[in-house]
Design an enzyme around this catalytic site. Structure first.
Site, PDB file in Angstrom:
ATOM      1  N   ASP A 159      47.147  34.618  29.441  1.00  0.00           N
ATOM      2  CA  ASP A 159      45.990  35.322  29.996  1.00  0.00           C
ATOM      3  C   ASP A 159      44.759  34.467  29.744  1.00  0.00           C
ATOM      4  O   ASP A 159      44.226  34.448  28.629  1.00  0.00           O
ATOM      5  CB  ASP A 159      45.783  36.667  29.298  1.00  0.00           C
ATOM      6  CG  ASP A 159      46.779  37.720  29.726  1.00  0.00           C
ATOM      7  OD1 ASP A 159      46.714  38.143  30.885  1.00  0.00           O
ATOM      8  OD2 ASP A 159      47.608  38.123  28.896  1.00  0.00           O
TER       9      ASP A 159
ATOM     10  N   ARG B 152      42.635  33.190  25.907  1.00  0.00           N
ATOM     11  CA  ARG B 152      43.468  32.853  24.743  1.00  0.00           C
ATOM     12  C   ARG B 152      43.174  31.455  24.205  1.00  0.00           C
ATOM     13  O   ARG B 152      43.317  31.199  23.025  1.00  0.00           O
ATOM     14  CB  ARG B 152      44.952  32.967  25.107  1.00  0.00           C
ATOM     15  CG  ARG B 152      45.360  34.252  25.819  1.00  0.00           C
ATOM     16  CD  ARG B 152      44.840  35.512  25.171  1.00  0.00           C
ATOM     17  NE  ARG B 152      45.368  36.701  25.832  1.00  0.00           N
ATOM     18  CZ  ARG B 152      44.904  37.918  25.658  1.00  0.00           C
ATOM     19  NH1 ARG B 152      43.858  38.132  24.876  1.00  0.00           N
ATOM     20  NH2 ARG B 152      45.444  38.950  26.283  1.00  0.00           N
TER      21      ARG B 152
ATOM     22  N   LYS C 127      46.735  40.976  39.490  1.00  0.00           N
ATOM     23  CA  LYS C 127      46.956  42.156  38.646  1.00  0.00           C
ATOM     24  C   LYS C 127      45.761  43.114  38.784  1.00  0.00           C
ATOM     25  O   LYS C 127      44.670  42.672  39.173  1.00  0.00           O
ATOM     26  CB  LYS C 127      47.164  41.740  37.185  1.00  0.00           C
ATOM     27  CG  LYS C 127      45.974  41.017  36.538  1.00  0.00           C
ATOM     28  CD  LYS C 127      46.302  40.547  35.144  1.00  0.00           C
ATOM     29  CE  LYS C 127      45.059  39.965  34.461  1.00  0.00           C
ATOM     30  NZ  LYS C 127      45.380  39.388  33.149  1.00  0.00           N
TER      31      LYS C 127
ATOM     32  N   HIS D 291      46.618  50.318  26.985  1.00  0.00           N
ATOM     33  CA  HIS D 291      47.124  49.880  25.692  1.00  0.00           C
ATOM     34  C   HIS D 291      47.324  51.075  24.758  1.00  0.00           C
ATOM     35  O   HIS D 291      48.137  51.018  23.834  1.00  0.00           O
ATOM     36  CB  HIS D 291      46.154  48.886  25.037  1.00  0.00           C
ATOM     37  CG  HIS D 291      45.946  47.640  25.827  1.00  0.00           C
ATOM     38  ND1 HIS D 291      44.981  47.536  26.799  1.00  0.00           N
ATOM     39  CD2 HIS D 291      46.567  46.438  25.786  1.00  0.00           C
ATOM     40  CE1 HIS D 291      45.020  46.330  27.325  1.00  0.00           C
ATOM     41  NE2 HIS D 291      45.974  45.647  26.729  1.00  0.00           N
TER      42      HIS D 291
ATOM     43  N   ASP E 203      53.627  44.955  33.421  1.00  0.00           N
ATOM     44  CA  ASP E 203      52.671  44.718  32.350  1.00  0.00           C
ATOM     45  C   ASP E 203      53.448  44.857  31.031  1.00  0.00           C
ATOM     46  O   ASP E 203      54.637  45.189  31.034  1.00  0.00           O
ATOM     47  CB  ASP E 203      51.506  45.711  32.458  1.00  0.00           C
ATOM     48  CG  ASP E 203      50.217  45.175  31.847  1.00  0.00           C
ATOM     49  OD1 ASP E 203      50.285  44.231  31.051  1.00  0.00           O
ATOM     50  OD2 ASP E 203      49.140  45.712  32.169  1.00  0.00           O
TER      51      ASP E 203
END
Length: 349
Positions: free
Chosen positions: A64, A72, A169, A182, A251
C-alpha cells in the site's frame, strides 16, 4: 500448485518457519507493510527471499503506497508523498492535477520497482459523501466521481508506465461507509441508481485495470446479508454492471468487518467469486487457518492472474528520478510533512 492467497511476513527477513510455510502452501504473492521496511537494500533482499522460497522469480509482491496516511515506504530513504486529495488542491485545475498525479505515481513506481515490489494497491477510487467515516477522507482524489475517475486513471497510468501494476479499490465503493471496516461492518442503504451514478462510476471508468480489491461493506440494494467481499451478488455486479474483468482480491481477512474463523472468511470470499484472498499480519497460526480455507488458483481466476501479470512492462518509461522529484515537489509546494488525519497504520488499507 499455486494457492489463491497473498500473505504477509513478520519482519525485515524471513524466519525458517516462514520459509517452510510459504514453500508448502505456495501463495500467488506477498504483501509488505511498514514492519517489513528498513533500508532499500534490506527491502530488496526481502523481496528476493520471498520469491526464492516459493521458487518463482516473478511472484507478485504488493504494497500500500498511496501517500499521505497510507505509505509503507517513507523517509528517510523514500520521499513523503501527498495524499490523494492534495493534487487538485495544489493546482485548482483538473488538467494540471492529472499531470501531477501521473508524475507522482510514476515516481512511486520507480521507488517500488527498485526494491522488487510489482503491485501497488492504488488508486483509491472511492468517492466520499458528507459525514462518511474518515477512513477514506483525504485518500480520495476528489469529492465527485469525475475528478476521482480522471485522477485515478492518471495514477494508474503512472504506475503502469513504471512497471508496477495498479489495483483499484475498494469495489464497488467505500465512500458511503459510516464506519471503519478495520473495526466494524458498515451497512450502506443507498438505492442502486444512486450507487450507480456516484459510487460505481469511477470503477466503471477504470474497469480495464488489471487488479481490483473488494470492500467489506454490506450494500442493502445488492445483498442485505453479506459484505461485498463474501457476496456472490456483489461480485456478479462488479463483473457485470461495473464491467471489471481483472483479477479480484479480497480486502484483508483480519478486519473486524468480517465474522467467523479465518478459514471460513477465506472460503466464503473465494466461493463468492474473489480470485484471491489477502492476509496481512504475518501471524503464522492465522496464516495456517487461512490456508485451510484456500484452494489452488485455477480456472478463470488463474487466467485473470496471468493476464494481470502480462500487463507489467519489462522496460519502464524513461525517467530521471532526481529531476522528476524536484519538479513534482516544487509543483506540490515543497516536500510534504506528516499527513493529517487518522493513521490507517499497519492494517490492510
Amino acid at each position: 500448485m499455486t494457492s489463491a492467497a497473498i500473505y504477509g511476513c513478520l519482519g525485515h527477513r524471513l524466519t525458517e518457519a516462514e520459509k517452510a510455510f510459504f514453500a508448502e502452501v505456495r501463495p500467488w504473492g506477498f504483501i509488505l507493510f511498514r514492519r517489513n521496511i528498513d533500508t532499500p537494500e534490506q527491502v530488496r533482499a526481502l523481496t528476493d527471499e520471498l520469491r526464492a522460497c516459493i521458487g518463482d522469480p516473478e511472484a507478485p509482491i504488493l504494497i500500500d503506497q498511496e501517500g499521505g496516511r497510507v505509505q509503507r515506504m517513507g523517509p528517510p530513504h523514500w520521499p513523503k508523498y501527498p495524499p490523494g486529495n492534495a493534487y487538485l488542491k495544489a493546482t485548482n485545475e483538473l488538467a494540471q492535477a492529472r499531470e501531477l498525479t501521473r508524475l507522482g505515481a510514476r515516481l512511486m513506481a520507480h521507488d517500488l520497482r527498485e526494491v522488487g515490489v510489482t503491485v501497488d494497491l492504488l488508486p483509491v477510487l472511492d468517492v466520499p459523501v458528507p459525514g462518511a467515516h474518515d477512513i477514506i477522507g483525504d485518500r480520495a482524489y476528489g469529492v465527485d466521481p469525475e475528478t476521482v475517475a480522471v485522477l485515478g486513471r492518471a495514477a494508474a497510468e503512472g504506475l503502469l508506465a513504471g512497471g508496477v501494476l495498479p489495483c483499484i479499490k475498494h469495489m464497488p465503493g467505500h465512500g458511503r461507509a459510516f464506519a471503519d471496516t478495520h473495526k466494524d461492518l458498515p451497512t450502506v442503504h443507498a438505492d442502486l441508481d444512486t450507487l450507480d451514478a456516484w459510487d460505481f462510476a469511477p470503477f466503471k471508468a477504470l474497469s480495464d485495470m488489471p487488479i481490483g480489491m473488494t470492500a467489506h461493506i454490506v450494500f442493502t440494494a445488492i445483498d442485505r446479508k453479506h459484505p461485498a467481499t463474501q457476496s456472490k451478488k456483489a461480485i456478479r455486479l462488479i463483473r457485470e454492471r461495473l464491467g471489471f474483468g481483472g483479477l479480484l482480491l479480497s480486502d484483508d481477512l483480519v478486519m473486524n468487518a468480517l465474522s467467523g474463523s479465518l478459514t471460513q472468511r477465506a472460503y466464503k470470499a473465494l466461493k463468492a467469486g474473489c480470485d484471491l484472498v489477502v492476509h496481512w499480519n504475518g501471524d503464522m497460526d492465522e496464516m495456517r487457518q487461512v490456508a485451510e480455507g484456500v484452494g489452488p488458483l485455477k480456472g478463470g481466476a488463474r487466467r485473470r492472474a496471468e493476464a494481470a501479470l502480462a500487463r507489467i512492462v519489462r522496460t519502464p518509461e524513461p525517467l530521471d528520478p532526481v529531476a522528476g522529484h524536484d519538479r513534482f515537489f516544487k509543483a506540490m509546494g515543497g516536500r510534504m510533512d506528516a499527513a493529517k488525519g487518522p493513521d490507517v497504520g499497519e492494517a490492510q488499507a
